[in-house]
Scaffold this motif. Sequence first.
Motif, mmCIF file in Angstrom:
data_model
loop_
_atom_site.group_PDB
_atom_site.id
_atom_site.type_symbol
_atom_site.label_atom_id
_atom_site.label_comp_id
_atom_site.label_asym_id
_atom_site.label_seq_id
_atom_site.Cartn_x
_atom_site.Cartn_y
_atom_site.Cartn_z
ATOM 1 N N ASP A 52 0.826 -1.204 0.000
ATOM 2 C CA ASP A 52 0.000 0.000 0.000
ATOM 3 C C ASP A 52 0.865 1.261 0.000
ATOM 4 O O ASP A 52 0.507 2.277 -0.589
ATOM 5 N N ARG A 88 -0.212 3.212 -3.235
ATOM 6 C CA ARG A 88 -1.101 4.369 -3.064
ATOM 7 C C ARG A 88 -0.430 5.551 -2.351
ATOM 8 O O ARG A 88 -1.025 6.619 -2.244
ATOM 9 N N THR A 122 1.960 9.198 -8.080
ATOM 10 C CA THR A 122 1.404 8.646 -6.847
ATOM 11 C C THR A 122 1.314 9.713 -5.758
ATOM 12 O O THR A 122 2.223 10.538 -5.629
#
Length: 246
Positions: A52, A88, A122
């Motif tokens: 993540d 993320r 990102t």
Amino acid sequence: MKLTVIGGTGLIGSQVVRKLTEAGHEAVAASPSTGVDLLSGEGLGQALAGADVVVNVANSPTFDEASLDFFRTSMNNLLSAGERAGVRHQVVLSIVGVDQVPQLDYYRAKTLQEELLRQGPTPYSIVRATQFFEFVNAVLAWTSDDKTVRLPATPVQPMAAADVVDAVVEVATGAPLNGIRNVAGPDVFALDELGRLTLAAQQDDRTVVTDDQAGMFAVVDGDVLIGGPDARRAPTHYRDWLQSAR
């Protein structure tokens, strides 16, 4: 949450991995010793699979002009690999005032790393920390001989590596800042004063000579290495840390 820590076996990275694991996260250490090569990209895909968050605390092997190529290549490879893996949040550890000291190759290289991160695909966070307590002896060694240590009176606001780790972990487990968080130690010193304090605590009888031309930090103008009013203050004082280190 799964977090991959680039540079995860070093001074900061290993502590970040431990803190994250203790907090119940899945933390993966990625470094050359685990088969990850930031410059070639080898092993990055496997290291980032399912992550993540990427926490990048990797350092250049040199502090000279070659560090520019290291941070350019490694940041681009990490951003591309992260996008492919569906990461993320990309977090980078940087330096307070890094964009204010273009005279230093290493600071220009870290500024380039930050710029590439901001321009990347990102959501991101940049944690800028002041100089680490753990590196003070190395700074003293740059301009020393058997009798003297030559240091400029550059203002610094050093902090403990453990407090840097706490700041990185807090940011990495939160929402992306899409900006910068500055963190600094609780006390400001002139670098020559910090040298005297350090030598006294270590019962080292060398003399600190104030020399505004000495060492890496001689080119720093004003108080750009100080955290500033927006910086989070770390709790550990240098004098206390010196006592505990003894």
